[in-house]
Motif scaffolding. Sequence first.
Motif, mmCIF file in Angstrom:
data_model
loop_
_atom_site.group_PDB
_atom_site.id
_atom_site.type_symbol
_atom_site.label_atom_id
_atom_site.label_comp_id
_atom_site.label_asym_id
_atom_site.label_seq_id
_atom_site.Cartn_x
_atom_site.Cartn_y
_atom_site.Cartn_z
ATOM 1 N N PRO A 189 -42.892 105.939 65.217
ATOM 2 C CA PRO A 189 -44.148 105.197 65.048
ATOM 3 C C PRO A 189 -44.003 104.152 63.944
ATOM 4 C CG PRO A 189 -44.316 107.341 64.024
ATOM 5 C CD PRO A 189 -42.962 107.276 64.672
ATOM 6 N N ALA A 190 -44.773 103.091 64.034
ATOM 7 C CA ALA A 190 -44.741 102.034 63.020
ATOM 8 C C ALA A 190 -46.148 101.473 62.848
ATOM 9 C CB ALA A 190 -43.783 100.926 63.430
ATOM 10 N N LEU A 191 -46.421 100.995 61.640
ATOM 11 C CA LEU A 191 -47.665 100.297 61.335
ATOM 12 C C LEU A 191 -47.340 98.818 61.234
ATOM 13 C CD1 LEU A 191 -48.961 102.708 58.569
ATOM 14 C CD2 LEU A 191 -49.544 102.705 60.993
ATOM 15 N N GLN A 192 -48.164 97.969 61.833
ATOM 16 C CA GLN A 192 -47.885 96.537 61.864
ATOM 17 C C GLN A 192 -49.087 95.749 61.372
ATOM 18 O OE1 GLN A 192 -47.789 93.902 65.557
ATOM 19 N NE2 GLN A 192 -45.610 94.323 65.236
ATOM 20 N N VAL A 193 -48.832 94.753 60.522
ATOM 21 C CA VAL A 193 -49.838 93.789 60.107
ATOM 22 C C VAL A 193 -49.231 92.401 60.240
ATOM 23 C CG1 VAL A 193 -51.076 95.323 58.532
ATOM 24 C CG2 VAL A 193 -49.209 93.935 57.668
ATOM 25 N N GLY A 194 -50.083 91.415 60.494
ATOM 26 C CA GLY A 194 -49.569 90.064 60.631
ATOM 27 C C GLY A 194 -50.642 89.056 60.940
ATOM 28 N N PHE A 195 -50.184 87.838 61.190
ATOM 29 C CA PHE A 195 -51.046 86.730 61.565
ATOM 30 C C PHE A 195 -50.487 86.093 62.824
ATOM 31 C CE2 PHE A 195 -51.591 87.044 56.995
ATOM 32 C CZ PHE A 195 -52.973 87.067 56.898
ATOM 33 N N GLY A 196 -51.363 85.693 63.694
ATOM 34 C CA GLY A 196 -50.990 84.999 64.920
ATOM 35 C C GLY A 196 -52.244 84.813 65.728
ATOM 36 N N SER A 197 -52.838 83.645 65.673
ATOM 37 C CA SER A 197 -54.139 83.383 66.286
ATOM 38 C C SER A 197 -55.190 84.322 65.686
ATOM 39 C CB SER A 197 -54.077 83.541 67.798
ATOM 40 O OG SER A 197 -55.281 83.164 68.387
ATOM 41 N N GLY A 198 -55.068 84.564 64.395
ATOM 42 C CA GLY A 198 -55.961 85.469 63.682
ATOM 43 C C GLY A 198 -55.190 86.623 63.078
ATOM 44 N N PHE A 199 -55.888 87.428 62.292
ATOM 45 C CA PHE A 199 -55.281 88.598 61.656
ATOM 46 C C PHE A 199 -55.039 89.680 62.700
ATOM 47 C CE2 PHE A 199 -55.843 92.777 59.684
ATOM 48 C CZ PHE A 199 -54.807 92.735 58.773
ATOM 49 N N ARG A 200 -53.944 90.414 62.575
ATOM 50 C CA ARG A 200 -53.663 91.507 63.489
ATOM 51 C C ARG A 200 -53.206 92.734 62.712
ATOM 52 N NH1 ARG A 200 -48.974 89.678 67.229
ATOM 53 N NH2 ARG A 200 -50.284 87.885 67.410
ATOM 54 N N ALA A 201 -53.595 93.877 63.213
ATOM 55 C CA ALA A 201 -53.163 95.161 62.666
ATOM 56 C C ALA A 201 -53.021 96.110 63.846
ATOM 57 C CB ALA A 201 -54.177 95.702 61.671
ATOM 58 N N GLY A 202 -51.998 96.941 63.821
ATOM 59 C CA GLY A 202 -51.816 97.827 64.959
ATOM 60 C C GLY A 202 -50.849 98.951 64.676
ATOM 61 N N VAL A 203 -50.754 99.832 65.643
ATOM 62 C CA VAL A 203 -49.814 100.947 65.623
ATOM 63 C C VAL A 203 -48.830 100.719 66.763
ATOM 64 C CG1 VAL A 203 -49.560 103.440 65.865
ATOM 65 C CG2 VAL A 203 -51.548 102.490 64.692
ATOM 66 N N VAL A 204 -47.548 100.856 66.467
ATOM 67 C CA VAL A 204 -46.481 100.630 67.444
ATOM 68 C C VAL A 204 -45.715 101.935 67.613
ATOM 69 C CG1 VAL A 204 -44.407 99.275 67.929
ATOM 70 C CG2 VAL A 204 -46.279 98.253 66.634
ATOM 71 N N VAL A 205 -45.313 102.255 68.827
ATOM 72 C CA VAL A 205 -44.474 103.427 69.083
ATOM 73 C C VAL A 205 -43.240 102.945 69.847
ATOM 74 C CG1 VAL A 205 -44.321 105.692 70.154
ATOM 75 C CG2 VAL A 205 -46.477 104.931 69.173
ATOM 76 N N ARG A 206 -42.068 103.188 69.265
ATOM 77 C CA ARG A 206 -40.803 102.772 69.879
ATOM 78 C C ARG A 206 -39.959 104.011 70.148
ATOM 79 N NH1 ARG A 206 -41.219 99.119 65.361
ATOM 80 N NH2 ARG A 206 -41.763 97.069 66.121
ATOM 81 N N SER A 207 -39.040 103.897 71.116
ATOM 82 C CA SER A 207 -38.101 104.991 71.340
ATOM 83 C C SER A 207 -37.106 105.012 70.172
ATOM 84 C CB SER A 207 -37.384 104.828 72.669
ATOM 85 O OG SER A 207 -36.613 103.652 72.659
ATOM 86 N N ALA A 208 -36.583 106.179 69.857
ATOM 87 C CA ALA A 208 -35.703 106.334 68.704
ATOM 88 C C ALA A 208 -34.355 106.909 69.138
ATOM 89 C CB ALA A 208 -36.341 107.264 67.683
ATOM 90 N N THR A 209 -33.302 106.477 68.459
ATOM 91 C CA THR A 209 -31.965 107.058 68.638
ATOM 92 C C THR A 209 -31.483 107.561 67.297
ATOM 93 O OG1 THR A 209 -30.795 105.009 68.182
ATOM 94 C CG2 THR A 209 -31.452 105.383 70.473
ATOM 95 N N ASN A 210 -30.429 108.319 67.296
ATOM 96 C CA ASN A 210 -29.888 108.828 66.040
ATOM 97 C C ASN A 210 -29.013 107.821 65.309
ATOM 98 O OD1 ASN A 210 -31.122 111.313 66.264
ATOM 99 N ND2 ASN A 210 -29.464 112.162 67.480
ATOM 100 N N ARG A 211 -28.529 106.790 66.018
ATOM 101 C CA ARG A 211 -27.581 105.864 65.419
ATOM 102 C C ARG A 211 -28.237 104.697 64.681
ATOM 103 N NH1 ARG A 211 -23.507 104.701 70.178
ATOM 104 N NH2 ARG A 211 -25.441 103.846 70.952
ATOM 105 N N TRP A 212 -29.340 104.188 65.185
ATOM 106 C CA TRP A 212 -29.979 103.045 64.534
ATOM 107 C C TRP A 212 -31.471 103.026 64.831
ATOM 108 C CZ3 TRP A 212 -26.079 102.116 68.242
ATOM 109 C CH2 TRP A 212 -26.543 101.841 69.499
ATOM 110 N N ARG A 213 -32.186 102.175 64.151
ATOM 111 C CA ARG A 213 -33.636 102.052 64.338
ATOM 112 C C ARG A 213 -33.932 101.311 65.608
ATOM 113 N NH1 ARG A 213 -36.695 103.855 60.290
ATOM 114 N NH2 ARG A 213 -35.697 103.984 58.293
#
Length: 105
Positions: free
Chosen positions: A81-105
Amino acid sequence: GYVWRDQRWMRESRYEATGRFLLDPFRQSRYGLSIGGGAGLTNSDGLFGDPNSIGVRQQRWRPYLATFLDLELRKSAGLTPALQVGFGSGFRAGVVVRSATNRWR
């Protein structure tokens, strides 16, 4: 998605192409930080104009730049899981879920 402006909700579309740079790609620390950016298109500006004679609002597409910062949390059950903040056509905030491996992020 939807956007709130002028006391009403309107449905909008966004299309983006982004990339990100990982500051800890080999999971050497508990949390991972990444920065990213890209370009996109949105039709949100044309949605709030006056409708034409048959009641249809004309879409006006406009480009924008997006930047964001992710903080990846601990890997759990094969997912990161990841938390994201940023700007792009307005302010953005969100939660991201990515697949994970043992070797790298």
